[in-house]
Design an enzyme around this catalytic site. Structure first.
Site, PDB file in Angstrom:
ATOM      1  CG  HIS A  17      -1.485  -1.317   1.194  1.00  0.00           C
ATOM      2  ND1 HIS A  17      -1.987  -1.538   1.908  1.00  0.00           N
ATOM      3  CD2 HIS A  17      -2.983  -1.047   0.599  1.00  0.00           C
ATOM      4  CE1 HIS A  17      -2.874  -2.511   2.370  1.00  0.00           C
ATOM      5  NE2 HIS A  17      -3.657  -2.554   0.747  1.00  0.00           N
ATOM      6  NE  ARG A  90      -3.283  -7.099  -4.102  1.00  0.00           N
ATOM      7  CZ  ARG A  90      -2.973  -7.836  -3.273  1.00  0.00           C
ATOM      8  NH1 ARG A  90      -2.887  -8.458  -2.292  1.00  0.00           N
ATOM      9  NH2 ARG A  90      -5.112  -8.262  -3.483  1.00  0.00           N
ATOM     10  CB  SER A 128      -4.420  -6.869   4.840  1.00  0.00           C
ATOM     11  OG  SER A 128      -4.356  -5.412   3.921  1.00  0.00           O
TER      12      SER A 128
HETATM   13  N1  COA Z   1      -0.034  -3.785  -1.811  1.00  0.00           N
HETATM   14  C1  COA Z   1      -0.990  -4.822  -0.811  1.00  0.00           C
HETATM   15  N2  COA Z   1      -1.844  -4.742  -0.892  1.00  0.00           N
HETATM   16  C2  COA Z   1      -3.126  -4.761  -1.625  1.00  0.00           C
HETATM   17  C3  COA Z   1      -2.283  -3.543  -2.713  1.00  0.00           C
HETATM   18  C4  COA Z   1      -0.825  -3.678  -2.268  1.00  0.00           C
HETATM   19  N3  COA Z   1      -0.581  -2.567  -3.437  1.00  0.00           N
HETATM   20  N4  COA Z   1      -3.672  -3.662  -3.420  1.00  0.00           N
HETATM   21  C5  COA Z   1      -4.222  -4.511  -3.018  1.00  0.00           C
HETATM   22  N5  COA Z   1      -3.875  -5.276  -1.647  1.00  0.00           N
HETATM   23  C6  COA Z   1      -4.655  -6.150  -0.626  1.00  0.00           C
HETATM   24  C7  COA Z   1      -4.988  -5.749  -0.301  1.00  0.00           C
HETATM   25  O1  COA Z   1      -4.700  -5.661   1.283  1.00  0.00           O
HETATM   26  C8  COA Z   1      -6.374  -6.296   0.354  1.00  0.00           C
HETATM   27  O2  COA Z   1      -6.039  -7.779   1.315  1.00  0.00           O
HETATM   28  P1  COA Z   1      -7.196  -8.226   1.978  1.00  0.00           P
HETATM   29  O3  COA Z   1      -8.261  -8.957   1.109  1.00  0.00           O
HETATM   30  O4  COA Z   1      -6.022  -9.331   2.290  1.00  0.00           O
HETATM   31  O5  COA Z   1      -7.943  -7.251   2.920  1.00  0.00           O
HETATM   32  C9  COA Z   1      -6.667  -6.241  -0.512  1.00  0.00           C
HETATM   33  O6  COA Z   1      -5.880  -6.578  -1.738  1.00  0.00           O
HETATM   34  C10 COA Z   1      -7.993  -5.643  -1.284  1.00  0.00           C
HETATM   35  O7  COA Z   1      -8.363  -4.136  -0.457  1.00  0.00           O
HETATM   36  P2  COA Z   1      -8.122  -3.168  -0.399  1.00  0.00           P
HETATM   37  O8  COA Z   1      -7.610  -2.182  -1.448  1.00  0.00           O
HETATM   38  O9  COA Z   1      -7.977  -3.153   0.758  1.00  0.00           O
HETATM   39  O10 COA Z   1      -9.685  -2.974  -1.210  1.00  0.00           O
HETATM   40  P3  COA Z   1     -11.262  -3.392  -0.251  1.00  0.00           P
HETATM   41  O11 COA Z   1     -11.610  -4.217  -1.317  1.00  0.00           O
HETATM   42  O12 COA Z   1     -10.513  -4.314   1.236  1.00  0.00           O
HETATM   43  O13 COA Z   1     -12.105  -2.493  -0.004  1.00  0.00           O
HETATM   44  C11 COA Z   1     -13.168  -0.280  -0.554  1.00  0.00           C
HETATM   45  C12 COA Z   1     -12.236  -1.671  -0.775  1.00  0.00           C
HETATM   46  C13 COA Z   1     -13.276  -0.136   0.936  1.00  0.00           C
HETATM   47  C14 COA Z   1     -12.612   0.657  -1.092  1.00  0.00           C
HETATM   48  C15 COA Z   1     -14.503  -0.927  -1.132  1.00  0.00           C
HETATM   49  O14 COA Z   1     -14.953  -1.875  -0.448  1.00  0.00           O
HETATM   50  C16 COA Z   1     -16.023   0.439  -0.393  1.00  0.00           C
HETATM   51  O15 COA Z   1     -15.048   1.378  -1.901  1.00  0.00           O
HETATM   52  N6  COA Z   1     -16.472   0.685  -0.003  1.00  0.00           N
HETATM   53  C17 COA Z   1     -16.756   1.166   0.259  1.00  0.00           C
HETATM   54  C18 COA Z   1     -18.738   1.321   0.285  1.00  0.00           C
HETATM   55  C19 COA Z   1     -18.550   0.900  -1.797  1.00  0.00           C
HETATM   56  O16 COA Z   1     -18.118   2.594  -2.356  1.00  0.00           O
HETATM   57  N7  COA Z   1     -18.608   0.234  -2.296  1.00  0.00           N
HETATM   58  C20 COA Z   1     -18.194   0.230  -3.796  1.00  0.00           C
HETATM   59  C21 COA Z   1     -19.433   0.500  -4.679  1.00  0.00           C
HETATM   60  S1  COA Z   1     -20.157  -1.525  -4.781  1.00  0.00           S
END
Ligand code: COA
Length: 159
Positions: A17, A90, A128
């Site tokens: 991140h 990634r 994560s």
């Molecule tokens: N390096 C390390 N890890 C990375 C990464 C990077 N460059 N890019 C992605 N990841 C990992 C994260 O660690 C995370 O791992 P995990 O699944 O083990 O927790 C995963 O990839 C993706 O997680 P993250 O980037 O935190 O996104 P998310 O999918 O958990 O959450 C939100 C995304 C919060 C932005 C999304 O759910 C959201 O917008 N929520 C609000 C409600 C909404 O508007 N929804 C959209 C309409 S459906």
């Protein structure tokens, strides 16, 4: 002024991140790293813990702000006057999910564009969940997370 939102669960923030955030901070005038909920995930750290660890990890990046929001990312971006979402890719496995997320966000707010940055190869396998799994199994997570996260999680384990 170009403001980008970098939304995610950051549970916890990892070196992957941080790499995306640092590149984003070089491209955009301001990046808001915004902690939010993915309704499909159960929390490991509280939002306050995540924010505190992010604050300690990004103190060297001067144009980065830290925030939390509940609700839609598309609405949050509008309220912040931002029309860019920053996301990291990634591997090709991320693509299908990110495509759907980006198109959904754009359907909800047609000003909102997603900019993807490609992760460095050394961070392409970090997530994560992977960090949490190693942590729970008493493995060494120091290579995968900022030192503040490492120290904090280590102290939690020692309790
Ligand atoms: N390096 C390390 N890890 C990375 C990464 C990077 N460059 N890019 C992605 N990841 C990992 C994260 O660690 C995370 O791992 P995990 O699944 O083990 O927790 C995963 O990839 C993706 O997680 P993250 O980037 O935190 O996104 P998310 O999918 O958990 O959450 C939100 C995304 C919060 C932005 C999304 O759910 C959201 O917008 N929520 C609000 C409600 C909404 O508007 N929804 C959209 C309409 S459906």
């Amino acid at each position: 002024m170009t403001i980008a939102i970098y939304p995610g669960s950051f549970d916890p923030i990892t070196n992957g991140h941080l790499d995306i955030l640092k590149s984003g901070s070089e491209i955009f005038d301001k990046v808001i790293i915004a902690v939010s909920y993915n309704i499909n995930k159960t929390g490991f750290l509280t939002v306050d813990e995540r924010i505190d660890l992010i604050k300690k990890s990004v103190a060297h990046l001067k144009n980065v702000e830290i925030d939390f929001f509940n609700g839609l990312t598309a609405e949050y971006a509008k309220n912040k006057g931002a029309n860019i979402l920053l996301r990291g890719l990634r591997t090709s496995c991320d693509f299908e999910y990110e495509l759907q997320l980006s198109q959904t966000n754009n359907a909800l707010n047609d000003e909102l564009k997603t900019v993807f940055l490609i992760a460095k190869p050394e961070y392409s396998f970090i997530s994560s969940s992977m960090v949490k799994e190693i942590f729970y199994s008493n493995g060494d997570i120091s290579k995968f997370v900022p030192s503040s996260v490492y120290e904090y999680l280590k102290s939690k384990h020692d309790i």
